[in-house]
Enzyme design. Structure first.
Site, mmCIF file in Angstrom:
data_model
loop_
_atom_site.group_PDB
_atom_site.id
_atom_site.type_symbol
_atom_site.label_atom_id
_atom_site.label_comp_id
_atom_site.label_asym_id
_atom_site.label_seq_id
_atom_site.Cartn_x
_atom_site.Cartn_y
_atom_site.Cartn_z
ATOM 1 N N HIS A 134 26.141 47.329 47.884
ATOM 2 C CA HIS A 134 25.321 46.413 47.792
ATOM 3 C C HIS A 134 24.168 46.638 49.146
ATOM 4 C CE1 HIS A 134 23.193 42.715 49.257
ATOM 5 N NE2 HIS A 134 23.165 42.549 47.747
ATOM 6 N N TYR A 164 19.258 33.672 36.484
ATOM 7 C CA TYR A 164 18.548 32.712 37.301
ATOM 8 C C TYR A 164 17.713 32.923 38.147
ATOM 9 C CZ TYR A 164 19.273 27.853 39.677
ATOM 10 O OH TYR A 164 19.279 26.939 40.171
ATOM 11 N N GLN A 175 26.183 46.118 39.080
ATOM 12 C CA GLN A 175 24.965 46.444 39.268
ATOM 13 C C GLN A 175 24.298 47.400 38.248
ATOM 14 O OE1 GLN A 175 21.928 45.816 39.656
ATOM 15 N NE2 GLN A 175 21.869 45.073 41.875
ATOM 16 N N GLN A 202 9.305 50.327 35.791
ATOM 17 C CA GLN A 202 10.462 49.744 35.649
ATOM 18 C C GLN A 202 11.537 50.640 36.572
ATOM 19 O OE1 GLN A 202 12.073 50.074 31.726
ATOM 20 N NE2 GLN A 202 14.140 48.740 32.182
ATOM 21 N N ALA A 232 14.579 33.541 40.541
ATOM 22 C CA ALA A 232 14.157 32.927 41.983
ATOM 23 C C ALA A 232 13.141 32.016 41.970
ATOM 24 C CB ALA A 232 13.719 33.868 42.888
ATOM 25 N N GLU A 270 22.172 40.869 28.765
ATOM 26 C CA GLU A 270 21.594 40.105 29.652
ATOM 27 C C GLU A 270 20.233 39.804 29.208
ATOM 28 O OE1 GLU A 270 21.619 40.669 34.174
ATOM 29 O OE2 GLU A 270 19.504 40.702 33.576
ATOM 30 N N GLY A 295 22.803 35.303 45.715
ATOM 31 C CA GLY A 295 21.203 35.377 45.488
ATOM 32 C C GLY A 295 20.738 36.152 46.673
HETATM 33 P P1 FAD Z 1 27.725 38.434 47.845
HETATM 34 O O1 FAD Z 1 28.939 38.755 47.374
HETATM 35 O O2 FAD Z 1 27.783 37.328 49.004
HETATM 36 O O3 FAD Z 1 27.263 39.848 48.830
HETATM 37 C C1 FAD Z 1 26.028 39.839 49.626
HETATM 38 C C2 FAD Z 1 26.061 40.446 50.923
HETATM 39 O O4 FAD Z 1 27.125 40.035 51.786
HETATM 40 C C3 FAD Z 1 26.868 42.119 50.539
HETATM 41 O O5 FAD Z 1 26.319 43.051 51.352
HETATM 42 C C4 FAD Z 1 28.498 41.728 50.775
HETATM 43 O O6 FAD Z 1 28.878 42.879 51.060
HETATM 44 C C5 FAD Z 1 28.176 40.827 52.009
HETATM 45 N N1 FAD Z 1 29.341 40.022 51.818
HETATM 46 C C6 FAD Z 1 29.799 38.896 51.062
HETATM 47 N N2 FAD Z 1 30.829 38.226 51.516
HETATM 48 C C7 FAD Z 1 31.108 38.731 52.677
HETATM 49 C C8 FAD Z 1 32.094 38.264 53.602
HETATM 50 N N3 FAD Z 1 33.063 37.594 53.224
HETATM 51 N N4 FAD Z 1 32.227 39.149 54.645
HETATM 52 C C9 FAD Z 1 31.337 40.080 55.037
HETATM 53 N N5 FAD Z 1 30.331 40.293 54.465
HETATM 54 C C10 FAD Z 1 30.162 39.859 53.031
HETATM 55 N N6 FAD Z 1 19.813 37.582 41.719
HETATM 56 C C11 FAD Z 1 19.241 36.489 41.055
HETATM 57 O O7 FAD Z 1 18.404 35.914 41.776
HETATM 58 N N7 FAD Z 1 19.398 35.821 39.956
HETATM 59 C C12 FAD Z 1 20.344 36.330 39.044
HETATM 60 O O8 FAD Z 1 20.422 35.869 37.946
HETATM 61 C C13 FAD Z 1 21.084 37.684 39.366
HETATM 62 N N8 FAD Z 1 21.856 38.213 38.553
HETATM 63 C C14 FAD Z 1 22.437 39.293 39.018
HETATM 64 C C15 FAD Z 1 23.522 40.015 37.957
HETATM 65 C C16 FAD Z 1 24.401 40.909 38.448
HETATM 66 C C17 FAD Z 1 25.366 41.502 37.582
HETATM 67 C C18 FAD Z 1 24.145 41.591 39.654
HETATM 68 C C19 FAD Z 1 24.985 42.728 40.249
HETATM 69 C C20 FAD Z 1 23.208 40.932 40.749
HETATM 70 C C21 FAD Z 1 22.609 39.823 40.423
HETATM 71 N N9 FAD Z 1 21.499 39.264 40.952
HETATM 72 C C22 FAD Z 1 20.737 38.028 40.745
HETATM 73 C C23 FAD Z 1 21.177 39.825 42.420
HETATM 74 C C24 FAD Z 1 22.278 39.264 43.573
HETATM 75 O O9 FAD Z 1 21.845 37.791 43.705
HETATM 76 C C25 FAD Z 1 21.848 40.032 44.852
HETATM 77 O O10 FAD Z 1 22.437 41.300 44.660
HETATM 78 C C26 FAD Z 1 22.548 39.240 46.104
HETATM 79 O O11 FAD Z 1 21.834 39.952 47.188
HETATM 80 C C27 FAD Z 1 23.786 39.267 46.339
HETATM 81 O O12 FAD Z 1 24.586 38.509 45.363
HETATM 82 P P2 FAD Z 1 25.861 38.483 45.297
HETATM 83 O O13 FAD Z 1 26.694 37.282 44.827
HETATM 84 O O14 FAD Z 1 26.660 40.061 45.128
HETATM 85 O O15 FAD Z 1 26.552 38.245 46.926
#
Ligand code: FAD
Length: 293
Positions: free
Chosen positions: A148, A49, A175, A211, A51, A17, A109
């Site tokens: 999360h 990506y 993560q 870090q 913020a 990454e 995000g």
């Molecule tokens: P989601 O899957 O939507 O989850 C977010 C929260 O909502 C969780 O607590 C989950 O349990 C809950 N949730 C989700 N769906 C539901 C549902 N249907 N019903 C009830 N609860 C639900 N951030 C950036 O800004 N840029 C990046 O490039 C970036 N890259 C990343 C790469 C990796 C490998 C990881 C692990 C994280 C990255 N992040 C990045 C951080 C990420 O944007 C955050 O962790 C964000 O808060 C959650 O994104 P998500 O897609 O997992 O969200």
């Protein structure tokens, strides 16, 4: 090639990454990093990506395009949705298509403190479904070995993983974690839930104290006693902490590979020196797995 295909073809998938430089810095400051990382022959490189990135000046797409078109390495472009409209996400998707990108990491995000999300894309499944309906991309999504930050109950995250797969994700990246037991627990629970897509372990070599503090605050991951000891002992010795951080990450990776984990994603922090030491140190171990093909 779709990343899921890489998992079908290889016993072990190894990737990096990187993140785009901040908008105040010229984009070409990342080019030498890509050049160095390309020599290590990863299976793919993902680009975060930021913020601070803007839809019309999407450095993620530009950098992913260089990885794919100049170096012929598969690129995975991260894309977050919580602060975007459908038109904006469509614009990014079309840009990525034009650049020949075949894989996205579809994310909700982070919800910015004090900022109201637009409410159009509410969670990751919304953008996964949207990308599935509007592209042929391979769709990756995030997974959380320790849950999360917003989840009160860790078991919910495995339910969400299944929902992400049902929405169209075919590959997961985890993560960061520092205790492999959390990743093995995630793999077991995902299997019990019937998740079929490969889950790749995210490993970050931590080489300075700042870090680690940042990672804990962003991800909420726990730090094992063994690692706390290292930080306390070497926090004022830059070189020693760097070497100990690399050794710790190597130990994690060797354990993951020998436990049969299908893929490792190295959070390089744009540091090719560290990526090179780690990659060279595991080359015989990783090749040993792949030569069984
Ligand atoms: P989601 O899957 O939507 O989850 C977010 C929260 O909502 C969780 O607590 C989950 O349990 C809950 N949730 C989700 N769906 C539901 C549902 N249907 N019903 C009830 N609860 C639900 N951030 C950036 O800004 N840029 C990046 O490039 C970036 N890259 C990343 C790469 C990796 C490998 C990881 C692990 C994280 C990255 N992040 C990045 C951080 C990420 O944007 C955050 O962790 C964000 O808060 C959650 O994104 P998500 O897609 O997992 O969200």
């Amino acid at each position: 090639m779709r990343i899921v295909k890489l998992f079908e073809e290889k016993e072990f998938v190894y990737s990096f990454e990187i993140f785009p430089p901040k908008p105040v810095y010229p984009i070409d400051s990342v080019y030498s990093t890509i050049d160095e990382l390309s020599k290590l022959k990863p299976d793919f490189i993902s680009v975060t990506y930021g913020a601070g990135g803007s839809i019309t000046n999407n450095r993620t797409a530009e950098i992913a395009s260089i990885i794919k078109n100049k170096y012929s390495i598969e690129a995975l472009a991260h894309l977050t949705c919580v602060n975007s409209t459908k038109e904006q996400i469509n614009h990014v998707i079309n840009d990525l298509k034009e650049k020949g990108i075949e894989n996205i990491l579809a994310l909700r995000g982070d919800i910015i403190e004090g900022g109201e999300p637009l409410g159009i894309f509410k969670n990751s499944q919304d953008i996964i479904r949207f990308a599935k309906a509007n592209s042929d991309f391979g769709i990756s999504a995030a997974s959380y070995p320790e849950g999360h930050m917003e989840s009160k109950d860790k078991s919910i995250d495995v339910e969400i993983l299944k929902l992400k797969e049902e929405a169209g994700a075919d590959h997961f990246v985890s993560q960061v974690f520092f205790d492999n037991k959390y990743f093995y627990e995630l793999l077991n629970k995902a299997e019990q839930k019937g998740v079929k897509s490969p889950i790749q372990a995210g490993v970050m070599p931590v080489v300075n104290k700042k870090q680690i503090e940042r990672i804990i605050s962003l991800s909420g991951c726990s730090i094992p006693e063994k690692f706390i000891k290292i930080i306390n002992k070497y926090e004022h010795d830059k070189e020693a902490l760097r070497d100990a951080g690399i050794a710790f990450a190597l130990d994690q990776i060797v354990d993951l590979i020998s436990s049969g984990v299908k893929g490792v994603h190295l959070y390089t922090m744009n540091n090719p020196y560290i990526a090179k030491i780690i990659t060279n140190s595991i080359s015989s171990i990783a090749n040993n797995v792949n030569s069984k093909n």
